[in-house]
Write a protein that holds these residues in place. Structure first.
Motif, mmCIF file in Angstrom:
data_model
loop_
_atom_site.group_PDB
_atom_site.id
_atom_site.type_symbol
_atom_site.label_atom_id
_atom_site.label_comp_id
_atom_site.label_asym_id
_atom_site.label_seq_id
_atom_site.Cartn_x
_atom_site.Cartn_y
_atom_site.Cartn_z
ATOM 1 N N ALA A 112 0.881 -67.320 -83.236
ATOM 2 C CA ALA A 112 0.853 -67.735 -81.833
ATOM 3 C C ALA A 112 -0.615 -67.818 -81.410
ATOM 4 O O ALA A 112 -1.350 -66.853 -81.572
ATOM 5 C CB ALA A 112 1.594 -66.731 -80.965
ATOM 6 N N GLY A 113 -1.024 -68.952 -80.884
ATOM 7 C CA GLY A 113 -2.417 -69.119 -80.466
ATOM 8 C C GLY A 113 -3.297 -69.454 -81.650
ATOM 9 O O GLY A 113 -2.838 -69.619 -82.775
ATOM 10 N N PRO A 114 -4.611 -69.545 -81.412
ATOM 11 C CA PRO A 114 -5.532 -69.886 -82.501
ATOM 12 C C PRO A 114 -5.587 -68.761 -83.528
ATOM 13 O O PRO A 114 -5.528 -67.579 -83.183
ATOM 14 C CB PRO A 114 -6.879 -70.058 -81.797
ATOM 15 N N TRP A 115 -5.672 -69.131 -84.800
ATOM 16 C CA TRP A 115 -5.692 -68.127 -85.865
ATOM 17 C C TRP A 115 -7.080 -67.546 -86.035
ATOM 18 O O TRP A 115 -7.234 -66.369 -86.265
ATOM 19 C CB TRP A 115 -5.216 -68.749 -87.174
ATOM 20 N N PHE A 116 -8.086 -68.378 -85.939
ATOM 21 C CA PHE A 116 -9.437 -67.928 -86.247
ATOM 22 C C PHE A 116 -10.382 -68.663 -85.321
ATOM 23 O O PHE A 116 -10.359 -69.880 -85.260
ATOM 24 C CB PHE A 116 -9.750 -68.277 -87.705
ATOM 25 N N ASP A 117 -11.212 -67.938 -84.605
ATOM 26 C CA ASP A 117 -12.116 -68.572 -83.653
ATOM 27 C C ASP A 117 -13.184 -69.427 -84.315
ATOM 28 O O ASP A 117 -13.654 -70.389 -83.756
ATOM 29 C CB ASP A 117 -12.793 -67.522 -82.772
ATOM 30 N N SER A 118 -13.577 -69.046 -85.524
ATOM 31 C CA SER A 118 -14.640 -69.774 -86.193
ATOM 32 C C SER A 118 -14.413 -69.747 -87.691
ATOM 33 O O SER A 118 -14.019 -68.724 -88.250
ATOM 34 C CB SER A 118 -15.990 -69.128 -85.873
ATOM 35 N N THR A 119 -14.658 -70.860 -88.307
ATOM 36 C CA THR A 119 -14.541 -70.884 -89.765
ATOM 37 C C THR A 119 -15.848 -70.488 -90.441
ATOM 38 O O THR A 119 -15.904 -70.389 -91.651
ATOM 39 C CB THR A 119 -14.122 -72.290 -90.257
ATOM 40 N N GLN A 155 1.819 -63.529 -88.452
ATOM 41 C CA GLN A 155 2.704 -63.721 -87.294
ATOM 42 C C GLN A 155 2.072 -63.174 -86.030
ATOM 43 O O GLN A 155 1.206 -62.295 -86.098
ATOM 44 C CB GLN A 155 4.057 -63.069 -87.524
ATOM 45 N N GLY A 156 2.511 -63.742 -84.906
ATOM 46 C CA GLY A 156 2.016 -63.291 -83.614
ATOM 47 C C GLY A 156 0.608 -63.768 -83.328
ATOM 48 O O GLY A 156 0.094 -64.682 -83.973
ATOM 49 N N TYR A 157 -0.011 -63.134 -82.355
ATOM 50 C CA TYR A 157 -1.395 -63.449 -82.004
ATOM 51 C C TYR A 157 -2.313 -62.629 -82.910
ATOM 52 O O TYR A 157 -2.153 -61.415 -83.034
ATOM 53 C CB TYR A 157 -1.663 -63.130 -80.532
ATOM 54 N N VAL A 158 -3.267 -63.296 -83.545
ATOM 55 C CA VAL A 158 -4.170 -62.632 -84.492
ATOM 56 C C VAL A 158 -5.609 -62.888 -84.057
ATOM 57 O O VAL A 158 -6.162 -63.960 -84.297
ATOM 58 C CB VAL A 158 -3.952 -63.151 -85.938
ATOM 59 N N PRO A 159 -6.236 -61.892 -83.423
ATOM 60 C CA PRO A 159 -7.642 -62.064 -83.044
ATOM 61 C C PRO A 159 -8.542 -62.067 -84.280
ATOM 62 O O PRO A 159 -8.147 -61.614 -85.366
ATOM 63 C CB PRO A 159 -7.931 -60.865 -82.137
#
Length: 146
Positions: free
Chosen positions: A66-73, A31-35
């Motif tokens: 909220a927002g992208p979960w993961f910048d790179s797979t 949940q929420g924003y996860v960097p």
């Protein structure tokens, strides 16, 4: 059974990992924003639990992200997935946030995890659970030779 609750630097819960004893799979809610560093910490917590529980399924619920979960797979593909598969993970049901279904399908279409385990993308938690149940049932069904 609740296994891990992960909190960000602001002390907000961003990931909860449970073991669904009735169905024998790990169930993670985000949940929420996860960097990215927090996402990696959550994925590493999966590995810890897979070492202890040896369950073949993961229900990964991102419906409240909220927002992208993961910048790179890339990290998932190269580091996490081989370890998860070695620990017996065979099925991942991934529930996307309401606005992330199409993007997740695009990633899944590339088959980033190859044949290490099966990944299915869902926009509905019940559909994801049903798919995992079908996967487990298929394992218990004897296969006939033609």
């Amino acid at each position: 059974m609740r296994l891990h609750d992960l909190y960000n630097d602001d002390e907000h819960l961003y990931c909860s990992i449970q073991f669904d004893a009735a169905n024998q799979w790990l169930y993670a809610t985000w949940q929420g924003y996860v960097p990215t560093p927090d996402a990696e910490r959550g994925a590493e917590a999966y590995l810890t639990e897979l070492r202890q529980r040896h369950c073949p399924g993961l229900l990964n619920d991102n419906s409240r992200i909220a927002g992208p979960w993961f910048d790179s797979t890339a990290w998932l593909e190269q580091i996490w997935a081989p370890q998860a598969a070695e620990l017996g993970l065979r099925y991942v049901a991934h529930v996307t946030p309401p606005d992330g279904f199409a993007a997740s399908l695009d990633v899944a279409a590339r088959r980033p995890f190859g044949t290490q385990f099966e990944l299915q993308i869902f926009d509905d938690l019940t559909a994801a659970q049903d798919w995992l149940l079908r996967c487990y049932a298929a394992e218990k069904t004897p296969h006939r030779l033609a």
